[in-house]
Scaffold this motif. Structure first.
Motif, PDB file in Angstrom:
ATOM      1  N   GLY A 151       0.786  -1.227   0.000  1.00  0.00           N
ATOM      2  CA  GLY A 151       0.000   0.000   0.000  1.00  0.00           C
ATOM      3  C   GLY A 151       0.814   1.271   0.000  1.00  0.00           C
ATOM      4  N   GLY A 152       2.087   1.176  -0.367  1.00  0.00           N
ATOM      5  CA  GLY A 152       2.944   2.362  -0.388  1.00  0.00           C
ATOM      6  C   GLY A 152       3.639   2.656   0.917  1.00  0.00           C
ATOM      7  N   ALA A 153       3.357   1.883   1.964  1.00  0.00           N
ATOM      8  CA  ALA A 153       4.002   2.103   3.257  1.00  0.00           C
ATOM      9  C   ALA A 153       5.460   1.636   3.212  1.00  0.00           C
ATOM     10  CB  ALA A 153       3.253   1.363   4.362  1.00  0.00           C
ATOM     11  N   LYS A 154       6.246   2.162   4.138  1.00  0.00           N
ATOM     12  CA  LYS A 154       7.657   1.801   4.236  1.00  0.00           C
ATOM     13  C   LYS A 154       7.945   1.269   5.636  1.00  0.00           C
ATOM     14  CE  LYS A 154       9.075   5.447   0.995  1.00  0.00           C
ATOM     15  NZ  LYS A 154       9.920   6.653   0.817  1.00  0.00           N
ATOM     16  N   LEU A 155       9.039   0.527   5.748  1.00  0.00           N
ATOM     17  CA  LEU A 155       9.472   0.036   7.049  1.00  0.00           C
ATOM     18  C   LEU A 155      10.336   1.081   7.736  1.00  0.00           C
ATOM     19  CD1 LEU A 155      10.372  -3.695   6.314  1.00  0.00           C
ATOM     20  CD2 LEU A 155       8.331  -2.806   7.434  1.00  0.00           C
ATOM     21  N   GLY A 156      10.143   1.232   9.038  1.00  0.00           N
ATOM     22  CA  GLY A 156      10.916   2.187   9.799  1.00  0.00           C
ATOM     23  C   GLY A 156      12.237   1.614  10.280  1.00  0.00           C
ATOM     24  N   ARG A 157      12.841   2.313  11.211  1.00  0.00           N
ATOM     25  CA  ARG A 157      14.156   1.924  11.709  1.00  0.00           C
ATOM     26  C   ARG A 157      14.079   0.653  12.561  1.00  0.00           C
ATOM     27  NH1 ARG A 157      18.795   4.700  11.906  1.00  0.00           N
ATOM     28  NH2 ARG A 157      20.383   4.105  13.418  1.00  0.00           N
ATOM     29  N   ILE A 158      13.038   0.561  13.396  1.00  0.00           N
ATOM     30  CA  ILE A 158      12.915  -0.598  14.286  1.00  0.00           C
ATOM     31  C   ILE A 158      12.034  -1.631  13.597  1.00  0.00           C
ATOM     32  CG2 ILE A 158      12.411  -1.344  16.639  1.00  0.00           C
ATOM     33  CD1 ILE A 158      12.563   1.500  17.555  1.00  0.00           C
ATOM     34  N   ARG A 159      12.624  -2.356  12.684  1.00  0.00           N
ATOM     35  CA  ARG A 159      11.866  -3.376  11.956  1.00  0.00           C
ATOM     36  C   ARG A 159      12.031  -4.765  12.575  1.00  0.00           C
ATOM     37  NH1 ARG A 159      14.489  -2.706   6.178  1.00  0.00           N
ATOM     38  NH2 ARG A 159      14.118  -0.534   6.787  1.00  0.00           N
TER      39      ARG A 159
END
Length: 436
Positions: A169-177
């Protein structure tokens, strides 16, 4: 008899509203608050105050100010765990691991989670595997529920890892994955909490940022991501390799706990000045080696090298601050120091020196007039662009940020202005374009 309460809403523009709260009424509702779409506004406050109330028995409670947070629904957002580790009791039944969605809540997005055995074993210690977490439009937090099995035996601490992958859906993963869940028995859990309380009471000062020691500074400088290897990315390793020497050198700066931080400020300022001087000299030597004119070397390699600290400082301010003031203010402030102090102070010192020798101090301009004129024209174009971004809705009504396409176009346009300045100034130095 009626009581009037006035709600003052602190926004970019001040808005005043009022409501009537009758004496026998337990609660009232403030309606008709208009939310303005935009990327710059993140929150506002509502403050209650009395208007024309003669009854001295009526007082405001402790919670007379309320902060209203506006969720950004213009971007799909960034999905990550709230913390890099969690501690749960073996008898807890189900461990609830929060997953947050920041920097946007537009549309329906999802992310895949999967577990990996470490000390704990899937099937006997916990119910893992993999699954999908779905965020509906406007949702900013979901709870991942993992069943924890109690085997009724005394064991050492066991842990497993949960990783987020494949956002949609266009979301991205952050730093704390990634996060690590540690399972402890009830007695061990109570012991850990007790030890943490004791450590906090005994070393309260060591928990504050202002009490970092030189040892901690060197430890953070010499380890990837400050020692947080578990959440480090490939970019962190590359940047650590490229900047290792500089990080170790700047770790020599005294900790901010000494002399109220002033010692760290002046030593860091001296280090930046020395670093800028070294970079400037190296850039000049490089220009001589490849046969560039001094004027071209000055506006390219020397200027680029000495401006890199300002570039990173502005980038950090742009990503961490709620407004564009610090980011743009750093650029204008840096240029004012370069022009007024960087040129004015040496000029005054040189003038006084040569005046004491009975001689006049003169510096030939050469191509300076053409270069300054082109810079001034392009600088005005840049400022007009910033003003238009603030005024026009399609550009986001803000100096920084806004919709993805306009902000990328603006960034490319500013880079084009820099390249155009270098091209015109270099052609003037070579004599292809005459002086004004």
């Amino acid at each position: 008899m009626e009581q009037l309460k006035q709600a003052v809403i602190i926004l970019p523009t001040r808005v005043v509203s009022s409501l009537i709260h009758k004496r026998q009424q337990n609660r009232s509702r403030l309606k008709s608050l208009m939310i303005i779409n935009g990327n710059l506004m993140r929150y506002f406050f509502v403050r209650l105050s009395f208007v024309d109330v003669d009854d001295s028995e009526i007082v405001l409670g402790k919670k007379s100010v309320c902060q209203v947070t506006i969720v950004n629904d213009d971007e799909p957002g960034v999905i990550e765990f709230v913390k890099p580790s969690f501690l749960v009791k073996e008898t807890t039944g189900n461990a609830l691991i929060p997953i947050q969605r920041t920097n946007g809540a537009d549309g329906k997005v999802s992310v895949v989670w999967k577990t990996e055995d470490m000390g704990a074993t899937h099937g006997s210690d916990y119910d893992g595997g993999e699954g999908v977490i779905v965020f509906d439009h406007g949702e900013i937090q979901k709870m991942l529920e993992i069943a924890i099995y109690d085997d009724q035996t005394m064991e050492k601490d066991e842990n497993f890892k949960i990783e987020l992958i494949d956002p949609t859906g266009g979301a991205k993963l952050g730093r704390i994955r990634k996060t690590v869940v540690t399972i402890v028995n009830d007695e061990e859990y109570s012991g850990i909490v007790s030890r943490l309380v004791n450590m906090t009471n005994e070393n309260l000062e060591a928990l504050t940022v202002e009490t970092h020691t030189w040892q901690e500074q060197f430890h953070n400088a010499m380890n990837v991501n400050g020692g947080d290897v578990e959440n480090s990315t490939s970019v962190d390793y590359v940047m650590h390799f490229l900047t290792f020497g500089w990080k170790v050198i700047f770790a020599i700066v005294p900790p901010v706990s000494m002399a109220g931080g002033w010692l760290a400020f002046f030593v860091a300022l001296s280090f930046i000045g020395i670093l800028t001087l070294i970079i400037g000299d190296l850039a000049s030597i490089f220009g001589c080696l490849i046969g560039l004119d001094d004027e071209i070397t000055a506006i390219t390699f020397v200027a680029l090298g000495t401006s890199l600290p300002d570039l990173f400082a502005s980038k950090t301010a742009a990503t961490q601050e709620k407004t564009a003031d610090n980011s743009i203010g750093n650029v204008t402030g840096s240029n004012s120091v370069n022009v007024f102090l960087g040129l004015g102070l040496p000029w005054v010192i040189a003038s006084i020196y040569w005046a004491s020798k009975g001689k006049s101090f003169e510096v030939p301009a050469k191509s300076l007039s053409f270069s300054v004129t082109i810079y001034a024209i392009l600088g005005v174009v840049c400022l007009v662009t910033v003003i238009l971004r603030r005024l026009l809705g399609p550009l986001g009504k803000g100096e920084l940020g806004g919709p993805k396409v306009p902000k990328m176009v603006t960034g490319c346009f500013f880079i084009f202005l820099w390249v155009l300045y270098l091209l015109l100034a270099s052609l003037n130095v070579k004599g292809i374009i005459p002086n004004l």
